[in-house]
Design a protein around this motif. Structure first.
Motif, PDB file in Angstrom:
ATOM      1  N   ARG A  41     -22.562  21.420 -18.200  1.00 38.72           N
ATOM      2  CA  ARG A  41     -23.561  20.385 -17.972  1.00 38.72           C
ATOM      3  C   ARG A  41     -23.421  19.282 -19.016  1.00 38.72           C
ATOM      4  NH1 ARG A  41     -27.952  21.801 -14.678  1.00 38.72           N
ATOM      5  NH2 ARG A  41     -27.946  23.969 -13.976  1.00 38.72           N
ATOM      6  N   PRO A  42     -23.602  18.032 -18.622  1.00 39.85           N
ATOM      7  CA  PRO A  42     -23.529  16.942 -19.605  1.00 39.85           C
ATOM      8  C   PRO A  42     -24.693  17.022 -20.586  1.00 39.85           C
ATOM      9  CG  PRO A  42     -24.339  16.121 -17.500  1.00 39.85           C
ATOM     10  CD  PRO A  42     -23.898  17.535 -17.262  1.00 39.85           C
ATOM     11  N   TRP A  43     -24.471  16.539 -21.805  1.00 41.96           N
ATOM     12  CA  TRP A  43     -25.515  16.525 -22.825  1.00 41.96           C
ATOM     13  C   TRP A  43     -26.303  15.238 -22.627  1.00 41.96           C
ATOM     14  CZ3 TRP A  43     -27.982  20.038 -25.073  1.00 41.96           C
ATOM     15  CH2 TRP A  43     -28.682  19.848 -26.274  1.00 41.96           C
ATOM     16  N   ASP A  44     -27.359  15.312 -21.812  1.00 37.19           N
ATOM     17  CA  ASP A  44     -28.121  14.122 -21.457  1.00 37.19           C
ATOM     18  C   ASP A  44     -29.612  14.442 -21.452  1.00 37.19           C
ATOM     19  OD1 ASP A  44     -28.465  15.584 -19.101  1.00 37.19           O
ATOM     20  OD2 ASP A  44     -27.206  14.277 -17.880  1.00 37.19           O
ATOM     21  N   GLN A  45     -30.418  13.445 -21.110  1.00 40.48           N
ATOM     22  CA  GLN A  45     -31.868  13.631 -21.123  1.00 40.48           C
ATOM     23  C   GLN A  45     -32.289  14.744 -20.174  1.00 40.48           C
ATOM     24  OE1 GLN A  45     -34.187  10.130 -20.216  1.00 40.48           O
ATOM     25  NE2 GLN A  45     -36.089  11.271 -19.992  1.00 40.48           N
ATOM     26  N   MET A  99     -23.917  13.011 -31.885  1.00 37.40           N
ATOM     27  CA  MET A  99     -25.333  12.645 -31.809  1.00 37.40           C
ATOM     28  C   MET A  99     -25.661  11.906 -30.521  1.00 37.40           C
ATOM     29  SD  MET A  99     -26.429  11.624 -35.704  1.00 37.40           S
ATOM     30  CE  MET A  99     -28.170  11.694 -35.265  1.00 37.40           C
ATOM     31  N   GLN A 100     -24.681  11.788 -29.640  1.00 38.51           N
ATOM     32  CA  GLN A 100     -24.890  11.043 -28.417  1.00 38.51           C
ATOM     33  C   GLN A 100     -25.545  11.916 -27.354  1.00 38.51           C
ATOM     34  OE1 GLN A 100     -20.942   9.664 -27.508  1.00 38.51           O
ATOM     35  NE2 GLN A 100     -21.121   7.851 -28.793  1.00 38.51           N
ATOM     36  N   VAL A 101     -26.660  11.445 -26.836  1.00 41.13           N
ATOM     37  CA  VAL A 101     -27.326  12.070 -25.703  1.00 41.13           C
ATOM     38  C   VAL A 101     -27.394  11.015 -24.611  1.00 41.13           C
ATOM     39  CG1 VAL A 101     -29.458  13.094 -24.825  1.00 41.13           C
ATOM     40  CG2 VAL A 101     -28.704  13.602 -27.157  1.00 41.13           C
ATOM     41  N   PHE A 143     -35.796   6.742 -24.385  1.00 40.81           N
ATOM     42  CA  PHE A 143     -35.136   7.507 -23.332  1.00 40.81           C
ATOM     43  C   PHE A 143     -35.140   6.701 -22.033  1.00 40.81           C
ATOM     44  CE2 PHE A 143     -36.035  10.841 -26.340  1.00 40.81           C
ATOM     45  CZ  PHE A 143     -34.975  11.723 -26.191  1.00 40.81           C
ATOM     46  N   ALA A 144     -34.203   7.039 -21.162  1.00 37.55           N
ATOM     47  CA  ALA A 144     -34.018   6.255 -19.941  1.00 37.55           C
ATOM     48  C   ALA A 144     -35.165   6.418 -18.953  1.00 37.55           C
ATOM     49  CB  ALA A 144     -32.694   6.651 -19.276  1.00 37.55           C
ATOM     50  N   ALA A 145     -35.770   7.601 -18.927  1.00 36.25           N
ATOM     51  CA  ALA A 145     -36.803   7.868 -17.922  1.00 36.25           C
ATOM     52  C   ALA A 145     -37.976   8.579 -18.571  1.00 36.25           C
ATOM     53  CB  ALA A 145     -36.230   8.713 -16.781  1.00 36.25           C
ATOM     54  N   ALA A 146     -39.147   8.430 -17.953  1.00 34.61           N
ATOM     55  CA  ALA A 146     -40.360   9.073 -18.453  1.00 34.61           C
ATOM     56  C   ALA A 146     -40.577  10.384 -17.705  1.00 34.61           C
ATOM     57  CB  ALA A 146     -41.564   8.156 -18.263  1.00 34.61           C
ATOM     58  N   PRO A 147     -40.600  11.526 -18.407  1.00 35.11           N
ATOM     59  CA  PRO A 147     -40.915  12.784 -17.718  1.00 35.11           C
ATOM     60  C   PRO A 147     -42.355  12.786 -17.224  1.00 35.11           C
ATOM     61  CG  PRO A 147     -40.807  13.119 -20.091  1.00 35.11           C
ATOM     62  CD  PRO A 147     -40.352  11.720 -19.840  1.00 35.11           C
ATOM     63  N   HIS A 196     -37.854  16.749 -30.580  1.00 35.47           N
ATOM     64  CA  HIS A 196     -36.438  17.106 -30.700  1.00 35.47           C
ATOM     65  C   HIS A 196     -35.761  16.417 -31.879  1.00 35.47           C
ATOM     66  CE1 HIS A 196     -32.096  16.554 -29.545  1.00 35.47           C
ATOM     67  NE2 HIS A 196     -32.219  17.863 -29.385  1.00 35.47           N
ATOM     68  N   SER A 197     -36.156  15.175 -32.185  1.00 39.83           N
ATOM     69  CA  SER A 197     -35.445  14.403 -33.216  1.00 39.83           C
ATOM     70  C   SER A 197     -36.140  14.363 -34.569  1.00 39.83           C
ATOM     71  CB  SER A 197     -35.228  12.961 -32.722  1.00 39.83           C
ATOM     72  OG  SER A 197     -34.310  12.928 -31.650  1.00 39.83           O
ATOM     73  N   VAL A 198     -37.288  15.020 -34.730  1.00 38.94           N
ATOM     74  CA  VAL A 198     -37.961  14.910 -36.032  1.00 38.94           C
ATOM     75  C   VAL A 198     -37.144  15.557 -37.147  1.00 38.94           C
ATOM     76  CG1 VAL A 198     -40.277  14.775 -35.034  1.00 38.94           C
ATOM     77  CG2 VAL A 198     -39.370  17.005 -35.742  1.00 38.94           C
ATOM     78  N   THR A 199     -36.252  16.484 -36.778  1.00 37.09           N
ATOM     79  CA  THR A 199     -35.423  17.142 -37.796  1.00 37.09           C
ATOM     80  C   THR A 199     -34.053  16.491 -37.965  1.00 37.09           C
ATOM     81  OG1 THR A 199     -34.628  18.740 -36.145  1.00 37.09           O
ATOM     82  CG2 THR A 199     -36.569  19.355 -37.437  1.00 37.09           C
TER      83      THR A 199
END
Length: 299
Positions: free
Chosen positions: A15-19, A153-155, A185-189, A201-204
């Motif tokens: 699977r691609p590493w994406d949103q 670091m690319q998502v 991010f590209a889309a809103a969940p 996810h990115s706070v660390t």
């Protein structure tokens, strides 16, 4: 044959590493009373799940366990690394379930071994009696900052823009112990707790790089090669709703580095200046220890 080999035999690619993949991994599924599970991810360059992702798993699990409350604070100690190639379980113990606040203990395991444990505070919202907030720093807007996306670091579907190009793998480029990063991010969940998960996810991500930045001869490019780094604890307070499809700003500053540790404080602002979250991260920075000729694997 391993899971990746079975995928290949079936004609499936990793699977691609994406949103969408981040959401698949963090939108944990019920698996019995108080238990939730997250699937594996095949094809990761480094087979270690980030601390922020594990914390986000627990936030989502608690949100599903007590849907009438929102997560107001989550703290977790990361005792042992988890790998991408196997799923994880999140076991919850609701210590208190009240009308105003609820307390949830979370344990994240993989292969029946504890990886991290934490405490989550949940609560019911109320109207403001008084309100105030720490102001957002005066930084260039996202459209004035260059896109950022180094390997590893690319998502796909996530944009990063580091203020003043402060994230630099050149060990001779030094600066103050801070990083400010615009993210979108590209889309809103659909669910609010998934917005919180993507933000968590990115706070660390920035604690180690900020701590190394003032020290010539060191950079995060050396992590897991000549120096051993990892996140040992993170605490996040969730203040306001955030829409991750709009720009938001991480403000991260290392306030102490020494004795093999580093401590960072951070804030997350919406583009409109609202303080959405604040956080504290405790990390490790040490000479790389080797066991049996192989480097230690840490978060």
């Amino acid at each position: 044959m391993g899971a990746e080999g079975e995928r290949a035999a079936a004609g499936e690619s990793a699977r691609p590493w994406d949103q969408d993949e981040l959401l698949r991994l963090m939108d944990v599924r019920p698996a019995g009373p108080g238990r939730y599970t997250a699937p594996p991810h095949e094809g990761a360059e480094r087979n270690v799940v980030e601390a922020g992702q594990l914390l986000a798993d627990a936030v989502v699990a608690a949100s599903k366990e007590i849907p009438e409350h929102r997560v107001t604070s989550a703290s977790m100690v990361f005792s042992r690394a988890a790998g991408h190639d196997k799923g994880v379980s999140v076991d919850l113990d609701v210590a208190h379930r009240g009308r105003t606040y609820s307390t949830v203990q979370a344990r994240v395991a993989q292969e029946d071994k504890l990886r991290c444990a934490g405490l989550i505070l949940m609560g019911a919202d109320a109207e403001d009696l008084v309100t105030s907030t720490a102001p957002m720093p005066d930084v260039p807007r996202p459209d004035a900052v260059r896109p950022f996306g180094p390997p590893g670091m690319q998502v796909q579907g996530r944009e990063l823009r580091v203020v003043d190009d402060a994230y630099d793998w050149d060990p001779q480029h030094v600066g103050p112990p801070e990083l400010m990063v615009w993210t979108r991010f590209a889309a809103a969940p659909q669910a609010p707790y998934l917005h919180s998960a993507l933000m968590t996810h990115s706070v660390t991500h920035w604690a180690i790089a900020a701590a190394l930045r003032p020290h010539a001869g060191y950079s995060e490019a050396m992590a897991h090669k000549t120096i051993s780094t990892g996140i040992s604890k993170a605490t996040v307070a969730y203040h306001d709703d955030i829409d991750v499809s709009r720009w938001f700003l991480y403000v991260n500053r290392a306030i102490y580095t020494g004795r093999g540790t580093t401590q960072s404080e951070g804030r997350v602002y919406g583009e409109d200046g609202r303080l959405a979250a604040s956080y504290a991260v405790h990390g490790m920075i040490r000479p790389l220890a080797r066991r049996g000729g192989a480097p230690d694997m840490v978060l």
